[in-house]
Design a protein around this motif. Sequence first.
Motif, PDB file in Angstrom:
ATOM      1  N   PHE A 201       0.921  -1.152  -0.080  1.00  0.00           N
ATOM      2  CA  PHE A 201      -0.044   0.080  -0.116  1.00  0.00           C
ATOM      3  C   PHE A 201       0.758   1.209   0.039  1.00  0.00           C
ATOM      4  O   PHE A 201       1.879   1.075   0.785  1.00  0.00           O
ATOM      5  CB  PHE A 201      -0.931   0.067   1.300  1.00  0.00           C
ATOM      6  CG  PHE A 201      -1.930  -1.042   1.129  1.00  0.00           C
ATOM      7  CD1 PHE A 201      -2.826  -1.026   0.334  1.00  0.00           C
ATOM      8  CD2 PHE A 201      -2.111  -1.912   2.250  1.00  0.00           C
ATOM      9  CE1 PHE A 201      -3.889  -2.023   0.369  1.00  0.00           C
ATOM     10  CE2 PHE A 201      -3.023  -2.881   2.468  1.00  0.00           C
ATOM     11  CZ  PHE A 201      -4.218  -2.836   1.432  1.00  0.00           C
ATOM     12  N   VAL A 202       0.682   2.339  -0.766  1.00  0.00           N
ATOM     13  CA  VAL A 202       1.281   3.680  -0.694  1.00  0.00           C
ATOM     14  C   VAL A 202       0.017   4.672  -0.531  1.00  0.00           C
ATOM     15  O   VAL A 202      -0.884   4.671  -1.404  1.00  0.00           O
ATOM     16  CB  VAL A 202       2.112   3.895  -1.997  1.00  0.00           C
ATOM     17  CG1 VAL A 202       1.426   3.700  -3.293  1.00  0.00           C
ATOM     18  CG2 VAL A 202       2.785   5.051  -1.686  1.00  0.00           C
ATOM     19  N   ALA A 203       0.427   5.552   0.426  1.00  0.00           N
ATOM     20  CA  ALA A 203      -0.329   6.967   0.426  1.00  0.00           C
ATOM     21  C   ALA A 203       0.498   7.910   0.010  1.00  0.00           C
ATOM     22  O   ALA A 203       0.464   8.184  -1.130  1.00  0.00           O
ATOM     23  CB  ALA A 203      -0.984   7.102   1.929  1.00  0.00           C
ATOM     24  N   GLY A 204       1.189   8.506   1.104  1.00  0.00           N
ATOM     25  CA  GLY A 204       1.992   9.824   0.625  1.00  0.00           C
ATOM     26  C   GLY A 204       3.407   9.284   0.114  1.00  0.00           C
ATOM     27  O   GLY A 204       3.680   9.797  -0.777  1.00  0.00           O
TER      28      GLY A 204
ATOM     29  N   ILE B  68      12.325   1.785  -0.643  1.00  0.00           N
ATOM     30  CA  ILE B  68      12.582   1.162  -1.952  1.00  0.00           C
ATOM     31  C   ILE B  68      13.715   1.566  -2.840  1.00  0.00           C
ATOM     32  O   ILE B  68      14.341   0.632  -3.050  1.00  0.00           O
ATOM     33  CB  ILE B  68      11.183   1.410  -3.058  1.00  0.00           C
ATOM     34  CG1 ILE B  68       9.993   0.796  -2.219  1.00  0.00           C
ATOM     35  CG2 ILE B  68      11.476   1.014  -4.418  1.00  0.00           C
ATOM     36  CD1 ILE B  68       8.664   1.145  -3.074  1.00  0.00           C
ATOM     37  N   ALA B  69      14.135   2.808  -2.636  1.00  0.00           N
ATOM     38  CA  ALA B  69      15.397   3.080  -3.299  1.00  0.00           C
ATOM     39  C   ALA B  69      16.428   2.661  -2.625  1.00  0.00           C
ATOM     40  O   ALA B  69      17.513   2.408  -3.195  1.00  0.00           O
ATOM     41  CB  ALA B  69      15.357   4.765  -3.224  1.00  0.00           C
ATOM     42  N   ALA B  70      16.319   2.413  -1.207  1.00  0.00           N
ATOM     43  CA  ALA B  70      17.514   1.833  -0.578  1.00  0.00           C
ATOM     44  C   ALA B  70      17.608   0.393  -0.615  1.00  0.00           C
ATOM     45  O   ALA B  70      18.668  -0.238   0.037  1.00  0.00           O
ATOM     46  CB  ALA B  70      17.350   2.494   0.983  1.00  0.00           C
ATOM     47  N   GLY B  71      16.606  -0.212  -1.317  1.00  0.00           N
ATOM     48  CA  GLY B  71      16.626  -1.653  -1.426  1.00  0.00           C
ATOM     49  C   GLY B  71      16.010  -2.463  -0.013  1.00  0.00           C
ATOM     50  O   GLY B  71      15.762  -3.655  -0.559  1.00  0.00           O
ATOM     51  N   VAL B  72      15.372  -1.689   0.568  1.00  0.00           N
ATOM     52  CA  VAL B  72      14.519  -2.482   1.530  1.00  0.00           C
ATOM     53  C   VAL B  72      13.478  -3.314   1.583  1.00  0.00           C
ATOM     54  O   VAL B  72      13.174  -4.484   1.923  1.00  0.00           O
ATOM     55  CB  VAL B  72      14.294  -1.369   2.950  1.00  0.00           C
ATOM     56  CG1 VAL B  72      13.675  -2.058   4.043  1.00  0.00           C
ATOM     57  CG2 VAL B  72      15.568  -0.622   3.475  1.00  0.00           C
TER      58      VAL B  72
ATOM     59  N   ASP C 296       8.193   7.854   3.186  1.00  0.00           N
ATOM     60  CA  ASP C 296       8.956   6.708   3.970  1.00  0.00           C
ATOM     61  C   ASP C 296       9.228   5.461   2.846  1.00  0.00           C
ATOM     62  O   ASP C 296      10.281   5.386   2.727  1.00  0.00           O
ATOM     63  CB  ASP C 296       8.335   6.301   5.211  1.00  0.00           C
ATOM     64  CG  ASP C 296       8.599   7.442   6.406  1.00  0.00           C
ATOM     65  OD1 ASP C 296       9.555   7.862   6.478  1.00  0.00           O
ATOM     66  OD2 ASP C 296       7.361   7.539   6.981  1.00  0.00           O
ATOM     67  N   LEU C 297       7.965   4.987   2.427  1.00  0.00           N
ATOM     68  CA  LEU C 297       8.093   4.173   1.639  1.00  0.00           C
ATOM     69  C   LEU C 297       9.030   4.047   0.314  1.00  0.00           C
ATOM     70  O   LEU C 297       9.748   3.031   0.061  1.00  0.00           O
ATOM     71  CB  LEU C 297       6.716   3.493   1.201  1.00  0.00           C
ATOM     72  CG  LEU C 297       6.651   2.352   0.230  1.00  0.00           C
ATOM     73  CD1 LEU C 297       6.994   1.122   0.945  1.00  0.00           C
ATOM     74  CD2 LEU C 297       4.891   2.107  -0.346  1.00  0.00           C
TER      75      LEU C 297
END
Length: 210
Positions: A18-21, A29-33, A24-25
Amino acid sequence: DLEEALRLKAQHGDGGRFVAGGTDLLLKIAAGVFAPRALIRLPVPEAEPFTLRHGMARVCALTPVAKLVASARLKKGLPLLAKGLECIGSPQIRNVATIGGNLGNASPCCDCGPPLLVYGARVVLRGPSGERQVPIAEFFTGPGSTVLNADEVIEALLVPVPQRDEQIFHQKFGPRGANVIASANFAARVHIVGRRLDDVLIAAGSVAST
């Protein structure tokens, strides 16, 4: 809409997020977490983000923080929460970030955590089986961890509005004056009768795992 988002999450399983704003997510994602196969956009509600009925406020968790901060009704009814929301990120971040994301990220330095704790809020969660409510004091289980199931979203917060005069205190400490992750943050409510402290509620963030 929200029901469609829940159906899509069931369809994609662990591969969907899920994504709202997304403030943080998308960094994670960019950091590969995280490496989701699908991002499921949660709807931005058009209804009034703050409603009051019988002394209980309902705060829509999917409303951008900036819209909540601009609500005169929220500032009057829940001033500590308004102060906590004003501390989230920068104006650009507050334009898209949500209070649900701030809670769901479950960082111990969460800016809206201490105000909601001293207000005794309940978190309204919605999933495929319907709605359930969790006291905010039971919501966080550790850094980055909550009782939120993978197929649930934070839909709203139910917050009792104080019905008596009280003193409030809110403070955020960090290495910079703005747009900073809290080294520590505090919220307090104090009810005074005469010269006696009749009731005192204090919560702190960034000082423990929960």
